[in-house]
Design a protein around this motif. Structure first.
Motif, mmCIF file in Angstrom:
data_model
loop_
_atom_site.group_PDB
_atom_site.id
_atom_site.type_symbol
_atom_site.label_atom_id
_atom_site.label_comp_id
_atom_site.label_asym_id
_atom_site.label_seq_id
_atom_site.Cartn_x
_atom_site.Cartn_y
_atom_site.Cartn_z
ATOM 1 N N GLU A 70 81.196 95.996 24.029
ATOM 2 C CA GLU A 70 80.137 95.722 22.969
ATOM 3 C C GLU A 70 78.469 95.292 23.081
ATOM 4 O OE1 GLU A 70 80.967 96.063 19.623
ATOM 5 O OE2 GLU A 70 82.358 96.433 20.833
ATOM 6 N N LEU A 71 78.843 95.739 24.960
ATOM 7 C CA LEU A 71 76.806 95.090 25.393
ATOM 8 C C LEU A 71 75.852 96.413 25.751
ATOM 9 C CD1 LEU A 71 77.869 92.088 27.887
ATOM 10 C CD2 LEU A 71 76.571 92.322 25.562
ATOM 11 N N VAL A 72 76.419 97.456 25.242
ATOM 12 C CA VAL A 72 75.733 98.891 25.823
ATOM 13 C C VAL A 72 74.644 99.602 24.524
ATOM 14 C CG1 VAL A 72 75.476 101.753 26.450
ATOM 15 C CG2 VAL A 72 77.068 99.797 26.996
ATOM 16 N N GLY A 73 73.061 98.841 24.252
ATOM 17 C CA GLY A 73 72.235 99.537 23.762
ATOM 18 C C GLY A 73 71.173 98.728 24.195
ATOM 19 N N THR A 74 70.361 98.362 22.812
ATOM 20 C CA THR A 74 69.541 97.209 23.028
ATOM 21 C C THR A 74 69.374 96.387 22.101
ATOM 22 O OG1 THR A 74 68.085 99.319 23.560
ATOM 23 C CG2 THR A 74 67.024 97.150 22.534
ATOM 24 N N PHE A 75 69.117 95.155 22.709
ATOM 25 C CA PHE A 75 69.219 93.157 21.740
ATOM 26 C C PHE A 75 67.893 93.069 21.976
ATOM 27 C CE2 PHE A 75 73.671 95.381 24.320
ATOM 28 C CZ PHE A 75 74.163 96.064 22.544
ATOM 29 N N ASP A 76 68.019 92.251 21.139
ATOM 30 C CA ASP A 76 67.177 90.492 20.704
ATOM 31 C C ASP A 76 66.862 89.266 19.996
ATOM 32 O OD1 ASP A 76 64.635 92.765 20.983
ATOM 33 O OD2 ASP A 76 65.122 93.461 19.599
ATOM 34 N N LYS A 77 67.237 88.717 20.984
ATOM 35 C CA LYS A 77 67.760 87.166 20.714
ATOM 36 C C LYS A 77 65.676 86.576 20.838
ATOM 37 C CE LYS A 77 67.295 85.041 24.856
ATOM 38 N NZ LYS A 77 68.100 84.475 25.774
ATOM 39 N N PRO A 78 66.123 84.921 20.039
ATOM 40 C CA PRO A 78 65.141 84.530 19.975
ATOM 41 C C PRO A 78 64.231 84.272 21.190
ATOM 42 C CG PRO A 78 66.302 83.814 17.905
ATOM 43 C CD PRO A 78 67.402 84.752 19.011
ATOM 44 N N ARG A 79 63.718 83.840 21.007
ATOM 45 C CA ARG A 79 62.727 82.869 21.987
ATOM 46 C C ARG A 79 62.842 82.037 21.818
ATOM 47 N NH1 ARG A 79 59.053 83.950 26.843
ATOM 48 N NH2 ARG A 79 57.683 82.446 27.647
ATOM 49 N N PHE A 80 63.368 81.178 22.760
ATOM 50 C CA PHE A 80 63.701 79.645 21.747
ATOM 51 C C PHE A 80 62.983 78.371 22.243
ATOM 52 C CE2 PHE A 80 67.880 81.583 22.281
ATOM 53 C CZ PHE A 80 68.259 81.658 20.493
ATOM 54 N N PHE A 81 62.059 79.121 23.131
ATOM 55 C CA PHE A 81 61.243 77.586 24.165
ATOM 56 C C PHE A 81 59.338 77.749 23.540
ATOM 57 C CE2 PHE A 81 62.629 80.392 27.380
ATOM 58 C CZ PHE A 81 61.260 80.281 27.728
ATOM 59 N N ARG A 82 59.112 77.434 23.569
ATOM 60 C CA ARG A 82 57.717 76.428 23.441
ATOM 61 C C ARG A 82 57.282 76.383 25.062
ATOM 62 N NH1 ARG A 82 57.710 76.603 17.852
ATOM 63 N NH2 ARG A 82 56.988 78.565 17.076
ATOM 64 N N TYR A 83 56.273 76.512 25.593
ATOM 65 C CA TYR A 83 56.152 75.424 27.115
ATOM 66 C C TYR A 83 54.414 75.770 27.113
ATOM 67 C CZ TYR A 83 55.574 73.940 31.740
ATOM 68 O OH TYR A 83 54.766 73.278 32.733
ATOM 69 N N GLN A 84 54.033 73.967 27.010
ATOM 70 C CA GLN A 84 52.844 73.432 27.417
ATOM 71 C C GLN A 84 51.971 72.756 28.570
ATOM 72 O OE1 GLN A 84 50.764 72.250 23.477
ATOM 73 N NE2 GLN A 84 52.782 72.193 22.693
ATOM 74 N N GLN A 85 51.997 73.634 29.023
ATOM 75 C CA GLN A 85 51.447 73.587 31.053
ATOM 76 C C GLN A 85 51.093 72.189 30.986
ATOM 77 O OE1 GLN A 85 50.139 75.936 33.959
ATOM 78 N NE2 GLN A 85 50.067 74.664 35.318
ATOM 79 N N ARG A 86 49.484 72.094 29.883
ATOM 80 C CA ARG A 86 49.109 70.779 30.004
ATOM 81 C C ARG A 86 50.151 69.615 29.687
ATOM 82 N NH1 ARG A 86 47.571 69.001 25.408
ATOM 83 N NH2 ARG A 86 48.034 70.488 22.944
ATOM 84 N N LEU A 87 50.837 69.555 29.461
ATOM 85 C CA LEU A 87 51.307 68.332 28.844
ATOM 86 C C LEU A 87 52.006 68.468 29.937
ATOM 87 C CD1 LEU A 87 51.888 68.779 24.521
ATOM 88 C CD2 LEU A 87 50.569 67.346 25.598
ATOM 89 N N CYS A 88 53.022 69.206 30.568
ATOM 90 C CA CYS A 88 54.164 69.157 31.479
ATOM 91 C C CYS A 88 53.622 67.920 32.717
ATOM 92 C CB CYS A 88 54.456 69.826 31.990
ATOM 93 S SG CYS A 88 55.714 70.160 33.170
ATOM 94 N N ALA A 89 54.933 66.741 32.992
ATOM 95 C CA ALA A 89 54.753 66.092 33.238
ATOM 96 C C ALA A 89 55.836 66.098 34.901
ATOM 97 C CB ALA A 89 54.872 64.800 33.193
ATOM 98 N N HIS A 90 55.396 67.745 35.733
ATOM 99 C CA HIS A 90 56.908 67.930 36.800
ATOM 100 C C HIS A 90 55.788 68.048 37.709
ATOM 101 C CE1 HIS A 90 59.348 69.976 38.753
ATOM 102 N NE2 HIS A 90 58.444 71.031 38.908
ATOM 103 N N ALA A 91 54.810 68.306 37.539
ATOM 104 C CA ALA A 91 53.521 68.119 39.077
ATOM 105 C C ALA A 91 52.916 68.083 39.163
ATOM 106 C CB ALA A 91 54.279 69.520 40.155
ATOM 107 N N ARG A 92 52.351 67.714 39.887
ATOM 108 C CA ARG A 92 50.391 67.243 39.871
ATOM 109 C C ARG A 92 50.552 66.864 41.699
ATOM 110 N NH1 ARG A 92 50.401 68.553 35.348
ATOM 111 N NH2 ARG A 92 49.410 67.595 33.758
ATOM 112 N N ASN A 93 48.917 67.698 43.048
ATOM 113 C CA ASN A 93 48.635 67.101 43.307
ATOM 114 C C ASN A 93 49.817 67.155 44.647
ATOM 115 O OD1 ASN A 93 46.101 66.279 42.554
ATOM 116 N ND2 ASN A 93 47.094 64.542 42.059
ATOM 117 N N GLU A 94 50.588 67.847 44.638
ATOM 118 C CA GLU A 94 51.712 68.437 45.547
ATOM 119 C C GLU A 94 52.942 67.173 44.721
ATOM 120 O OE1 GLU A 94 50.462 69.947 48.999
ATOM 121 O OE2 GLU A 94 48.921 71.156 48.838
ATOM 122 N N LYS A 95 52.968 66.483 44.421
ATOM 123 C CA LYS A 95 54.132 66.278 43.744
ATOM 124 C C LYS A 95 54.938 65.990 43.073
ATOM 125 C CE LYS A 95 52.310 62.982 47.385
ATOM 126 N NZ LYS A 95 52.972 62.740 48.321
#
Length: 704
Positions: free
Chosen positions: A295-320
């Protein structure tokens, strides 16, 4: 609103009058709506009012009946809502007490659909399928898929068929990446026989004295003794060339069928379009996976499930690197670190929409987009408010997935109906289906308690990744610590786990053993917001205001794992007020004071990501997870301050006493900072330049 309810051949009691009073809408009760009373459905479907049908098991029949009935608006113009009352409460030992729950489920069904979001597209229209595995099995499956896919084989041993039916690749796989419509295979072709030139005449196989050439038409170089008899008998020019250099090759495919014992992708949720059929898999599972592949032949769409705001992200700063919760919890390996750019990177084609990343994100940088938190909160609030208005008490929300969780719930209701010793879903328990069980977290659970829930339970099945359970338990531990710290008695949150119907008896017993927990005296009226931290603050504010007990010191200690709230401890003997931590803080919790050497802190903003502690050159900062009940948690307070250092020449303040003293101590032995040069370290920037240019002891360029 027209509401049609059905007792399903009188197997469940439904009080239509009580439902009508609770909903403020008339409820038409039937006993065989999908059969002899189907005309009532057709009349309701033709009417202008929105229609809700309290039946899901015959949803397909009703949809077809509506489509075939003249005068019924199309489903995209006026959708018909379907609600499961039978397995969720009607088929239960205490079904006669389930009216408040039924009213709640019907009320939530009337809510509008979630707002649309951008979509992610997969295009597999070229129908290129790669089958990796033993050649006999690969060819047999290829024959069954050739009517849908253009198949290419990559052999891992075995025997090729005599006929050139499918293109065949050979070599060592170096990498397989991608997703449906965009897989990239890298392999090294290091064998002397070129399969695209080989005619499969078997002359080389017969001529090889060591038997080093198999029916996969590849040379076992460990067995070959370089007689080259195979080259002499081969009539296809260039088909066998021992001088050919191994080279890495690359090809693109739309889907991959992998027959090897070990999969190419080890994450819990492999990419869309990748199907693994290991040896020993039972026939039913093999058939199910192959059917999906067709059933996987064709064109399929799915929702983009996430929103990402980099300004709030606490992942990394100053190479830390600070918070890595989303990277660690993602079961699809769709999230990776990009610390150089102070962000994470999410591949939407790999994302399966579980929402676990948004659940563990402490700052709200990642948000589950479909449905969004506001929609999820509106549904939970509606369920609880309607349940309470209909006379229900001690409501327990049972959140489960729309897939395996829903199927388990249906099995639960049927087992109760057949009187197999299973009680069924208790009257006070309100099941609610989510796209994925991991898509809600701390802020919505606490909001549900604030809205009047006694408890919030999450039902996990074998479709959830193991790391989800670990992450959800950590979040629940934090939420429970807050509630216990505020004096709310009982167990408010529980992770229920059941693999399938075989675990129903244990699940049923566990649910019935859970006594109601203490809730709020007055339910909250706030609405869930798109901002995670804002919803959390509203929930905390209400829970604190109605807390049965407040700690004497005004502090609720929280476990370190998963805590998104807390304070910082600063060692005054080590801190030089260099303000590196201020620049690293992604949440604005740490601030400087332009008017004085002070490090200020707003506790409400702190997400306990640890970037400040990792950035601090003096290692002077320690995290302390907690909930401070004082209103001052919203205001800046001074964590550390020092007297300013005054320039020894003009008296202007230009740094802190501790900072300058530390600098002088570290440079005291350096030959460049002796005598007058050491004295200039005690001067402000202006005086330092003036002293350098006016000193008669300095060497000038004109003197050279």
């Amino acid at each position: 609103m027209t509401i049609l309810a059905c007792t399903c051949n009188r197997t469940q009691p439904i009080d239509e009058a009580a439902l009508a009073r609770a909903l403020g809408e008339p409820v038409a009760l039937h006993h065989a709506l999908c059969r002899r009373e189907a005309a009532a459905f057709q009349r309701a479907a033709r009417a202008d009012a929105p229609l809700t049908v309290a039946c899901t098991q015959e949803q397909r029949l009703f949809a077809e009946l509506a489509e075939a009935t003249e005068g019924v608006p199309p489903a995209d113009v006026r959708p018909i809502r379907f609600v499961n009352l039978r397995e969720t409460g009607g088929w239960s030992r205490d079904a006669r007490q389930a009216t408040p729950k039924m009213a709640a489920l019907l009320a939530a069904a009337r809510l509008p659909d979630p707002d649309p979001v951008p979509t992610v597209r997969y295009d597999s229209g070229r129908a290129r399928l790669l089958v990796i595995g033993p050649l006999e099995v690969a060819q047999a499956l290829a024959e069954r898929l050739a009517d849908v896919w253009q198949v290419t084989l990559l052999g891992t041993g075995g025997a090729l068929a005599q006929a050139h039916r499918f293109p065949v690749l050979a070599g060592r796989v170096m990498g397989l990446t991608g997703w449906l419509g965009a897989f990239t295979l890298r392999w090294v072709d290091d064998n002397p026989i070129a399969l695209d030139l080989c005619t499969r005449c078997n002359a080389c196989v017969a001529a090889c004295p060591e038997g080093a050439i198999g029916l996969d038409y590849q040379v076992d170089l460990n067995a070959c003794r370089a007689h080259r008899d195979c080259v002499r008998v081969c009539e296809a020019p260039g088909a066998i060339d021992f001088a050919r250099e191994a080279e890495e090759q690359q090809a693109e495919f739309d889907a991959v069928l992998d027959l090897r014992p070990a999969p190419a992708f080890t994450q819990h949720a492999p990419p869309q379009g990748y199907v693994h059929l290991p040896p020993g898999l039972d026939a039913e599972a093999r058939l199910a996976r192959l059917w999906v592949l067709r059933e996987l032949v064709g064109t399929f769409d799915k929702p983009r499930f996430f929103r990402y705001q980099q300004r709030l992200c606490a992942h990394a700063r100053n190479e830390k690197v600070g918070c890595q919760a989303c990277v660690e919890v993602c079961s699809a390996s769709a999230i990776r670190s990009d610390a150089e750019r102070q962000r994470i990177v999410i591949e939407p084609h790999l994302c399966v929409g579980c929402g676990a990343c948004s659940t563990v994100c402490p700052s709200g940088a990642l948000t589950f987009a479909y449905p969004d938190p506001a929609h999820q909160g509106r549904a939970l609030k509606t369920l609880l408010a309607t349940h309470r208005a209909a006379g229900g008490r001690d409501a327990a929300l049972l959140l489960h997935s729309q897939g395996a969780g829903q199927r388990l719930l249906e099995d639960w209701g049927r087992a109760a109906r057949l009187d197999t010793g299973v009680h069924g879903v208790p009257a006070r328990v309100i099941p609610w289906a989510l796209w994925h069980t991991a898509s809600t977290g701390l802020e919505l659970w606490l909001a549900a308690i604030a809205w009047g829930a006694s408890q919030v339970w999450l039902l996990l099945t074998d479709e959830e990744a193991p790391q989800y359970a670990e992450a959800l338990r950590a979040q629940m531990a934090v939420a429970q610590a807050i509630l216990h710290g505020l004096g709310y008695r009982g167990e408010h949150l529980r992770l229920l786990q059941a693999r399938d119907a075989r675990d129903l008896a244990a699940l049923d017993a566990e649910v019935r053993s859970l006594a109601p927990a203490q809730g709020v005296a007055q339910p909250a009226t706030f609405a869930a917001l798109a901002d995670k931290r804002a919803t959390l603050e509203l929930a905390l504010e209400h829970l604190i205001a109605h807390a049965p007990v407040r700690p004497a010191d005004g502090v609720v200690a929280l476990p370190a794992a998963g805590a998104p709230l807390g304070t910082l401890q600063v060692n005054p003997d080590a801190c030089t007020l260099c303000m590196s931590c201020v620049g690293a803080c992604p949440a604005g919790a740490l601030q400087d004071n332009p008017a004085a050497p002070q490090l200020r802190f707003i506790e409400k903003n702190c997400v306990q990501c640890g970037l400040c502690a990792r950035t601090c050159p003096e290692k002077a900062i320690t995290l302390q997870p907690r909930l401070w009940l004082d209103a001052r948690r919203r205001e800046p307070r001074v964590l550390h301050e020092q007297p300013p250092f005054h320039c020894v020449r003009c008296g202007k303040p230009f740094g802190t006493l501790k900072g300058v003293e530390t600098m002088l101590a570290r440079l005291s032995a350096h030959p460049m900072f002796q005598g007058a040069a050491a004295e200039r370290l005690r001067m402000c920037g202006d005086c330092r330049v003036i002293d350098l240019h006016t000193s008669s002891h300095e060497v000038r360029i004109t003197d050279l």
